[in-house]
Design a protein around this motif. Sequence first.
Motif, PDB file in Angstrom:
ATOM      1  N   PRO A 465      11.661  -6.679   4.258  1.00  0.00           N
ATOM      2  CA  PRO A 465      10.341  -6.089   4.036  1.00  0.00           C
ATOM      3  C   PRO A 465      10.395  -4.981   2.991  1.00  0.00           C
ATOM      4  O   PRO A 465      11.314  -4.153   2.988  1.00  0.00           O
ATOM      5  N   SER A 466       9.400  -4.980   2.112  1.00  0.00           N
ATOM      6  CA  SER A 466       9.364  -4.019   1.010  1.00  0.00           C
ATOM      7  C   SER A 466       8.555  -2.770   1.337  1.00  0.00           C
ATOM      8  O   SER A 466       8.659  -1.768   0.622  1.00  0.00           O
ATOM      9  N   ARG A 467       7.781  -2.826   2.379  1.00  0.00           N
ATOM     10  CA  ARG A 467       6.947  -1.684   2.753  1.00  0.00           C
ATOM     11  C   ARG A 467       6.386  -1.934   4.146  1.00  0.00           C
ATOM     12  O   ARG A 467       6.503  -3.040   4.682  1.00  0.00           O
ATOM     13  N   SER A 468       5.770  -0.917   4.701  1.00  0.00           N
ATOM     14  CA  SER A 468       4.956  -1.089   5.900  1.00  0.00           C
ATOM     15  C   SER A 468       3.510  -1.267   5.460  1.00  0.00           C
ATOM     16  O   SER A 468       3.090  -0.689   4.442  1.00  0.00           O
ATOM     17  N   ILE A 469       2.745  -2.039   6.217  1.00  0.00           N
ATOM     18  CA  ILE A 469       1.333  -2.154   5.893  1.00  0.00           C
ATOM     19  C   ILE A 469       0.638  -0.850   6.263  1.00  0.00           C
ATOM     20  O   ILE A 469       1.175  -0.022   7.000  1.00  0.00           O
ATOM     21  N   TYR A 470      -0.572  -0.653   5.738  1.00  0.00           N
ATOM     22  CA  TYR A 470      -1.362   0.513   6.122  1.00  0.00           C
ATOM     23  C   TYR A 470      -1.874   0.323   7.548  1.00  0.00           C
ATOM     24  O   TYR A 470      -2.086  -0.808   7.997  1.00  0.00           O
ATOM     25  N   PRO A 471      -2.068   1.416   8.299  1.00  0.00           N
ATOM     26  CA  PRO A 471      -2.674   1.272   9.626  1.00  0.00           C
ATOM     27  C   PRO A 471      -3.996   0.514   9.544  1.00  0.00           C
ATOM     28  O   PRO A 471      -4.784   0.734   8.615  1.00  0.00           O
ATOM     29  N   VAL A 472      -4.245  -0.343  10.499  1.00  0.00           N
ATOM     30  CA  VAL A 472      -5.438  -1.185  10.460  1.00  0.00           C
ATOM     31  C   VAL A 472      -6.713  -0.341  10.436  1.00  0.00           C
ATOM     32  O   VAL A 472      -7.690  -0.698   9.771  1.00  0.00           O
ATOM     33  N   TYR A 473      -6.715   0.789  11.139  1.00  0.00           N
ATOM     34  CA  TYR A 473      -7.941   1.587  11.208  1.00  0.00           C
ATOM     35  C   TYR A 473      -8.361   2.137   9.851  1.00  0.00           C
ATOM     36  O   TYR A 473      -9.535   2.467   9.644  1.00  0.00           O
ATOM     37  N   VAL A 474      -7.418   2.239   8.888  1.00  0.00           N
ATOM     38  CA  VAL A 474      -7.757   2.755   7.557  1.00  0.00           C
ATOM     39  C   VAL A 474      -8.782   1.852   6.876  1.00  0.00           C
ATOM     40  O   VAL A 474      -9.610   2.310   6.088  1.00  0.00           O
ATOM     41  N   GLN A 475      -8.758   0.564   7.189  1.00  0.00           N
ATOM     42  CA  GLN A 475      -9.697  -0.375   6.583  1.00  0.00           C
ATOM     43  C   GLN A 475     -11.146  -0.049   6.948  1.00  0.00           C
ATOM     44  O   GLN A 475     -12.064  -0.316   6.167  1.00  0.00           O
ATOM     45  N   SER A 476     -11.353   0.540   8.126  1.00  0.00           N
ATOM     46  CA  SER A 476     -12.717   0.875   8.550  1.00  0.00           C
ATOM     47  C   SER A 476     -13.069   2.336   8.323  1.00  0.00           C
ATOM     48  O   SER A 476     -14.236   2.665   8.116  1.00  0.00           O
ATOM     49  N   THR A 477     -12.083   3.222   8.333  1.00  0.00           N
ATOM     50  CA  THR A 477     -12.373   4.647   8.155  1.00  0.00           C
ATOM     51  C   THR A 477     -12.377   5.077   6.690  1.00  0.00           C
ATOM     52  O   THR A 477     -12.970   6.101   6.348  1.00  0.00           O
ATOM     53  N   ASN A 478     -11.708   4.323   5.837  1.00  0.00           N
ATOM     54  CA  ASN A 478     -11.659   4.649   4.411  1.00  0.00           C
ATOM     55  C   ASN A 478     -11.719   3.349   3.602  1.00  0.00           C
ATOM     56  O   ASN A 478     -10.820   3.063   2.802  1.00  0.00           O
ATOM     57  N   PRO A 479     -12.778   2.534   3.816  1.00  0.00           N
ATOM     58  CA  PRO A 479     -12.799   1.174   3.276  1.00  0.00           C
ATOM     59  C   PRO A 479     -12.790   1.089   1.754  1.00  0.00           C
ATOM     60  O   PRO A 479     -12.088   0.250   1.183  1.00  0.00           O
ATOM     61  N   THR A 480     -13.549   1.950   1.098  1.00  0.00           N
ATOM     62  CA  THR A 480     -13.650   1.870  -0.368  1.00  0.00           C
ATOM     63  C   THR A 480     -12.310   2.149  -1.021  1.00  0.00           C
ATOM     64  O   THR A 480     -11.843   1.396  -1.881  1.00  0.00           O
ATOM     65  N   ASN A 481     -11.660   3.225  -0.590  1.00  0.00           N
ATOM     66  CA  ASN A 481     -10.383   3.587  -1.197  1.00  0.00           C
ATOM     67  C   ASN A 481      -9.264   2.644  -0.768  1.00  0.00           C
ATOM     68  O   ASN A 481      -8.324   2.405  -1.525  1.00  0.00           O
ATOM     69  N   TYR A 482      -9.349   2.111   0.442  1.00  0.00           N
ATOM     70  CA  TYR A 482      -8.371   1.117   0.891  1.00  0.00           C
ATOM     71  C   TYR A 482      -8.426  -0.112  -0.016  1.00  0.00           C
ATOM     72  O   TYR A 482      -7.377  -0.608  -0.463  1.00  0.00           O
ATOM     73  N   LYS A 483      -9.624  -0.593  -0.275  1.00  0.00           N
ATOM     74  CA  LYS A 483      -9.778  -1.787  -1.125  1.00  0.00           C
ATOM     75  C   LYS A 483      -9.264  -1.529  -2.537  1.00  0.00           C
ATOM     76  O   LYS A 483      -8.640  -2.399  -3.151  1.00  0.00           O
ATOM     77  N   LYS A 484      -9.525  -0.336  -3.061  1.00  0.00           N
ATOM     78  CA  LYS A 484      -9.032  -0.004  -4.403  1.00  0.00           C
ATOM     79  C   LYS A 484      -7.506   0.026  -4.414  1.00  0.00           C
ATOM     80  O   LYS A 484      -6.879  -0.442  -5.371  1.00  0.00           O
ATOM     81  N   ALA A 485      -6.900   0.562  -3.353  1.00  0.00           N
ATOM     82  CA  ALA A 485      -5.437   0.642  -3.281  1.00  0.00           C
ATOM     83  C   ALA A 485      -4.823  -0.747  -3.248  1.00  0.00           C
ATOM     84  O   ALA A 485      -3.829  -1.022  -3.937  1.00  0.00           O
ATOM     85  N   VAL A 486      -5.403  -1.634  -2.453  1.00  0.00           N
ATOM     86  CA  VAL A 486      -4.884  -2.994  -2.346  1.00  0.00           C
ATOM     87  C   VAL A 486      -5.052  -3.738  -3.665  1.00  0.00           C
ATOM     88  O   VAL A 486      -4.161  -4.477  -4.103  1.00  0.00           O
ATOM     89  N   ALA A 487      -6.183  -3.512  -4.323  1.00  0.00           N
ATOM     90  CA  ALA A 487      -6.414  -4.167  -5.620  1.00  0.00           C
ATOM     91  C   ALA A 487      -5.407  -3.687  -6.658  1.00  0.00           C
ATOM     92  O   ALA A 487      -4.960  -4.454  -7.517  1.00  0.00           O
ATOM     93  N   GLU A 488      -5.021  -2.418  -6.575  1.00  0.00           N
ATOM     94  CA  GLU A 488      -4.094  -1.828  -7.540  1.00  0.00           C
ATOM     95  C   GLU A 488      -2.642  -2.191  -7.231  1.00  0.00           C
ATOM     96  O   GLU A 488      -1.874  -2.579  -8.117  1.00  0.00           O
ATOM     97  N   GLN A 489      -2.255  -2.065  -5.974  1.00  0.00           N
ATOM     98  CA  GLN A 489      -0.853  -2.233  -5.607  1.00  0.00           C
ATOM     99  C   GLN A 489      -0.483  -3.676  -5.287  1.00  0.00           C
ATOM    100  O   GLN A 489       0.629  -4.120  -5.578  1.00  0.00           O
ATOM    101  N   GLY A 490      -1.408  -4.401  -4.685  1.00  0.00           N
ATOM    102  CA  GLY A 490      -1.138  -5.765  -4.238  1.00  0.00           C
ATOM    103  C   GLY A 490      -1.554  -5.921  -2.792  1.00  0.00           C
ATOM    104  O   GLY A 490      -1.956  -4.958  -2.127  1.00  0.00           O
ATOM    105  N   GLU A 491      -1.469  -7.122  -2.281  1.00  0.00           N
ATOM    106  CA  GLU A 491      -1.895  -7.394  -0.915  1.00  0.00           C
ATOM    107  C   GLU A 491      -1.219  -6.464   0.087  1.00  0.00           C
ATOM    108  O   GLU A 491      -0.065  -6.067  -0.096  1.00  0.00           O
ATOM    109  N   ASP A 492      -1.968  -6.146   1.132  1.00  0.00           N
ATOM    110  CA  ASP A 492      -1.451  -5.249   2.158  1.00  0.00           C
ATOM    111  C   ASP A 492      -0.537  -6.036   3.099  1.00  0.00           C
ATOM    112  O   ASP A 492      -0.881  -6.340   4.248  1.00  0.00           O
ATOM    113  N   ARG A 493       0.636  -6.369   2.581  1.00  0.00           N
ATOM    114  CA  ARG A 493       1.621  -7.141   3.326  1.00  0.00           C
ATOM    115  C   ARG A 493       2.986  -6.455   3.220  1.00  0.00           C
ATOM    116  O   ARG A 493       3.223  -5.679   2.299  1.00  0.00           O
TER     117      ARG A 493
END
Length: 503
Positions: A465-493
């Motif tokens: 594994p190359s990283r840990s995924i972000y906590p699931v709750y971040v998707q609902s508490t900070n959705p806009t910035n979470y989506k931008k991070a995933v778009a920039e870095q790659g899939e949250d895997r």
Amino acid sequence: MKKNILTISSMVLALGAMVTSCTKDFTKINTDPNTTPYAEANQLLAPALVNTLTYNQLRNRNYNNELMQVTVDMNDGEGMVFRYDVRASLADYLYNGWYAQLTNFKDIYKIASDPKRANTALQGISLICQSWVYSMLTDTYGDVPYFQSNLARDSGILEPRFDKQKDIYMDIFSKLEQANTLLKSAGNINAASDPVYKGNAQNWRKFGNSLYLRLLLRVSGKAEVTDTCVKKILQITGSAANYPVFTSNAESAVLRWTGSAPYASPLIAVREQDYRSPAIASFFIDNLNKWNDPRIDIPTYGVSGINRWGIAPASGVFAGVPSGYSAVENPVKKAYFYSTTSARTLQNDSLTGILMNYAELQFIMAELAARSWITGSAETYFTNAVDASIKYWIPAWSKDVKTYLAEGDIEWDNSGTLEDKLEQIHLQKYYALFMVDLEQWFEYRRTGHPVLPKGAGLKNNGEMPSRSIYPVYVQSTNPTNYKKAVAEQGEDRISTKVWWQKP
């Protein structure tokens, strides 16, 4: 009637006068002149360090050690980390814990910067601790909130943006530069408030610069920053007066658990049967056996079944379980970490609260020399590192380290390729990083060393594994910035590489 009204009016006026009299200078009268209404910066340091190391040690035990073949949790259910099968729920613990402590470390800096309570030593220590925690956060998750993190209370920022790992690292380097300057002429702090260095500001400075080298090396493989990193490495290693670093085991950054609150090791809270439940992995124990390593040498203490690292044989011999085995296989547990009230065993050990040790720094220097980025002998640094690693755990070890290396057939071989030399260095560094948060995992991801055997039961396409995924709750508490991070870095895997891992 008029008389009654006048009487009531007089009473109201009198009551008003009384209230005014009672509340006049209320704050001044009810403030104890012998105390302060604010927390002092040094009062926050020990709790923040204890809490951070608690998170580090518990995840070292059940996450790092399982990934890095120190232990094998012999369970055939889902979510077995030793098979690279990582539950999403594992992501929350470190993310929440580290950010919570960053608030405390930042408050130390804020309070120590107040002109009425200015303390340059605490400012520098705060910046080092922030750098330490932020580096673990970004190395674990990748892009994370940094510049806007921990600002909900003071600035009302409830949805912080995620910053690029490169930008985070560049600012960490800036913080470590500031810390080095602040601590250069700083006096010591209250010894009772500092469970790591007992108030010695100059030892904190050495830790800060040693950490600086660790992090410069970590990102030095990125072509866009290699030249900058090497230049800074040369500056630090070339000027002990301006950038002092560790010079002995005694200067290692370690919170020494005493066994009494608040300095009781977090591992004490692990039930004895749970502590000894994971098997020792074959990779970890087989090398120590082959080298006749004193860290598992029972005669050292003359106590059957107990040794310096608290490893006990389950079948009369020290042998491990192959990591990554498939569910259809049925290996036999042959060794485990022993748990007892004895202070000699790992669970209760005063030496396990490691932020960074001297041996790691010497291995860093060995790699820098092997890469020809600094002058000096890679062999000398390597030999010193092995010696320091063993003596950290067994200070009285008197065997000549060169004899130990020769007998184990692991002495330095200068004739190999760079990859051969890195394998030599990182195989030994792996043991020097034993019990140090997630550093074994970070370094393996950076270098691919030491080479670990791969079992047939590995998930994630057999890739670490190359990283840990972000906590699931971040998707609902900070959705806009979470989506931008995933778009920039790659899939949250767990398979998505962080910036310093990418080509």
